[in-house]
Write an enzyme that holds these catalytic residues in place. Sequence first.
Site, mmCIF file in Angstrom:
data_model
loop_
_atom_site.group_PDB
_atom_site.id
_atom_site.type_symbol
_atom_site.label_atom_id
_atom_site.label_comp_id
_atom_site.label_asym_id
_atom_site.label_seq_id
_atom_site.Cartn_x
_atom_site.Cartn_y
_atom_site.Cartn_z
ATOM 1 N N HIS A 22 3.636 -7.084 -0.946
ATOM 2 C CA HIS A 22 2.118 -6.674 -0.748
ATOM 3 C C HIS A 22 2.139 -5.367 0.061
ATOM 4 C CE1 HIS A 22 -1.990 -7.242 -0.738
ATOM 5 N NE2 HIS A 22 -2.247 -6.644 0.477
ATOM 6 N N GLU A 23 2.701 -5.608 1.302
ATOM 7 C CA GLU A 23 2.442 -4.359 2.400
ATOM 8 C C GLU A 23 3.382 -3.260 1.977
ATOM 9 O OE1 GLU A 23 0.353 -4.489 4.398
ATOM 10 O OE2 GLU A 23 -0.200 -6.589 4.367
ATOM 11 N N HIS A 26 1.081 -0.933 -0.356
ATOM 12 C CA HIS A 26 0.542 -0.177 0.667
ATOM 13 C C HIS A 26 1.181 1.048 1.266
ATOM 14 C CE1 HIS A 26 -3.115 -2.739 0.318
ATOM 15 N NE2 HIS A 26 -2.694 -3.540 1.043
#
Length: 452
Positions: A22-23, A26
């Site tokens: 997920h990170e 980003h």
Amino acid sequence: MGDFIGSVWWMIVSLGLLVTFHEFGHYWVARRCGVKVLRFSVGFGRPLWMRRNRAGTEFAIAAIPLGGYVKMLDEREVEVPLAERSQAFNNKTVWQRIAVVAAGPLANLLLCVFLLWAMFVIGRQDYSATIGRTTGMAQAAGLQAGDRVLRVDGRDVVTAGEASMALTTAAMDRQDAQVEVLDTQDQQRTRTLPLSQLPAGFDERRVPVLAGLNWQYWLQPALVDSVVPGSAADGVLLPGDLIVAVDGQRIEAADQVPAQVLALGQRGGPGMIDVLRAGERLALEVTPQAGKDPRGQATWQLGIAFPQGHAPAYDAELRFGPFAAVPVALRETARLAGDSLGMMRRIVTGNASLKNVSGPVTIAQVANGTAKRGVDWFLYFLALLSLSLCIINLLPIPILDGGHLLYYLIELVKGSPLSERAMAAGQYIGLALLAGLMGLAFYNDILGLAQR
């Protein structure tokens, strides 16, 4: 203690993997958009490990493994030197900011598809949607032992889990279910299961049982494992006996024995128990004794035990080649997303119970359980959890990615960013909503442990 350690370990592994992806979503898009990333952290709190790359980004693993974050250069948080202002997140175009924020949930969505693809290539072992016994509503609807469920309300099902989910969805919507089955004569038939007649407040986790459906893999043979010394069965029944009838009532599975023994005890006097022993059928006389069940309730007992932890052999496998698995994984992702969104909608409208909201304790237990069942089941769990993280993060709640996306959509419409005051108010609202959601999840977790 072993299950506790295993649950904690597999929860850390699961969340660590999903949060990292997920990170990274980003981080990767932020770097493509020219945003300077100050820190990439898996976990919160004090860093246990840290390294810095050439771009000045700190990569850290922190002590609290319940999330993570990517910290970007932003003039709203720190004083930014003039030379680096072009790299500040807040100075990027609204479309670039949307791309950076949406990249996290998108990474989880792509990971879900990949994990399902890997699971289908490996092959997922499961139980077929074959009916083992029917009672009550299901029996009245014409469903019979040996029927294999093909579709529920037009939705194809292969496994008992898929069929149970489809039936549960219909029950929560207070609708009757059209069940298409292939019977033991290889004839396709359609039966109407009147799930709308289930009483108000029914347990959504037990819909098949409440409807009178018992899947074939649930039915454990009534094979005597041990006999309690001094009990009613002592000297009558032997370990290895297969109980086939109690007081003239046919026994097909171990779960039918207690009710028949109770009926025999309430009738009073001795009764006959038919068993298969060394290939020979014997009729043995026995008189149940009064006792108490594990909850302390008065009952009638024989003093026998059946094997515990019996796991029947899988009778279904979902396996595809590397290329064929791609569209299957995409369809399964869409199906799971539809189920998840449908459950959320039903919780909001009151058609589904708030008990369906689970927290880290449940996640840890399921992670441990699926890891024990094999790589295929653990991959499925990871895929479902990754999809859940994607959906939850896209909810339009301030603090979550979806809340930031809502801010940017408003900015596109009005032509200027929201005021600092409006965004601060939204943050407080988001914190309150998240605190309430987390409190409910922990409450359900604790309640589930207490009821065990």
